[in-house]
Design a protein around this motif. Sequence first.
Motif, PDB file in Angstrom:
ATOM      1  N   GLN A  31       0.815  -1.205   0.000  1.00 34.70           N
ATOM      2  CA  GLN A  31       0.000   0.000   0.000  1.00 34.70           C
ATOM      3  C   GLN A  31       0.855   1.265   0.000  1.00 34.70           C
ATOM      4  O   GLN A  31       1.847   1.348   0.714  1.00 34.70           O
ATOM      5  N   PRO A  32       0.456   2.276  -0.781  1.00 33.12           N
ATOM      6  CA  PRO A  32       1.084   3.585  -0.626  1.00 33.12           C
ATOM      7  C   PRO A  32       0.710   4.108   0.765  1.00 33.12           C
ATOM      8  O   PRO A  32      -0.430   3.936   1.204  1.00 33.12           O
ATOM      9  N   VAL A  33       1.669   4.701   1.465  1.00 37.11           N
ATOM     10  CA  VAL A  33       1.399   5.124   2.842  1.00 37.11           C
ATOM     11  C   VAL A  33       1.583   6.629   3.011  1.00 37.11           C
ATOM     12  O   VAL A  33       2.342   7.264   2.282  1.00 37.11           O
ATOM     13  N   GLN A  34       0.870   7.181   3.993  1.00 36.01           N
ATOM     14  CA  GLN A  34       1.028   8.577   4.376  1.00 36.01           C
ATOM     15  C   GLN A  34       1.947   8.701   5.579  1.00 36.01           C
ATOM     16  O   GLN A  34       2.475   9.777   5.843  1.00 36.01           O
ATOM     17  N   VAL A  35       2.106   7.618   6.300  1.00 37.62           N
ATOM     18  CA  VAL A  35       3.007   7.558   7.453  1.00 37.62           C
ATOM     19  C   VAL A  35       3.896   6.335   7.233  1.00 37.62           C
ATOM     20  O   VAL A  35       3.389   5.240   7.001  1.00 37.62           O
ATOM     21  N   THR A  86      -2.280   4.250   5.634  1.00 35.29           N
ATOM     22  CA  THR A  86      -2.279   4.104   4.179  1.00 35.29           C
ATOM     23  C   THR A  86      -2.939   5.296   3.493  1.00 35.29           C
ATOM     24  O   THR A  86      -3.808   5.955   4.062  1.00 35.29           O
ATOM     25  N   ALA A  87      -2.520   5.543   2.276  1.00 29.79           N
ATOM     26  CA  ALA A  87      -3.094   6.647   1.500  1.00 29.79           C
ATOM     27  C   ALA A  87      -4.521   6.323   1.057  1.00 29.79           C
ATOM     28  O   ALA A  87      -5.398   7.188   1.080  1.00 29.79           O
ATOM     29  N   SER A  88      -4.783   5.079   0.692  1.00 36.49           N
ATOM     30  CA  SER A  88      -6.082   4.702   0.129  1.00 36.49           C
ATOM     31  C   SER A  88      -7.156   4.429   1.169  1.00 36.49           C
ATOM     32  O   SER A  88      -8.337   4.452   0.837  1.00 36.49           O
ATOM     33  N   HIS A  89      -6.775   4.140   2.405  1.00 36.64           N
ATOM     34  CA  HIS A  89      -7.756   3.688   3.385  1.00 36.64           C
ATOM     35  C   HIS A  89      -7.862   4.583   4.623  1.00 36.64           C
ATOM     36  O   HIS A  89      -8.500   4.221   5.599  1.00 36.64           O
TER      37      HIS A  89
END
Length: 146
Positions: A31-35, A86-89
């Motif tokens: 997953q692409p992540v924000q953290v 995650t960026a998407s969730h």
Amino acid sequence: MAAPARIGSLTVLSDFGCPMCVTFAGWLRSQPVQVPLEIIPAGSSEARARFPRLDHAQTLRDLTVVADTGEYWTNGAGWVTCLWATASHRDLALSLCRPGGLALAKAAAYAAAGIHARTTRTRLDTVEEAEGPGGYGECRDGTCAV
């Protein structure tokens, strides 16, 4: 009152002996992540060295997520924290933090824990006998400090 510390990274303690946990860890890594997330084996010597105050037998039962701020989350809150990273969730995670949502996440975590227990029971009993009882850090408002 001081503002809460900003989370810069999370460490996920995952049971690498559990097929469901390994699958989740693989999904989380994709997953692409924000953290930034780091996934390490629960109960490992690395986990024990980095987080000596955690109950490491318990981390083999329940997904545990530790922030660089010292806070940590288990069970449903741990799963929601992973989604939040995650960026998407992230939106789903935020909706699960509303009244009733965390109960749903907790129920899903308990269902996952039941599957986990059926696939790893013998190993968990051995770890508990070797380690004895332990305890988590102090908990407030659904988060805990290591």
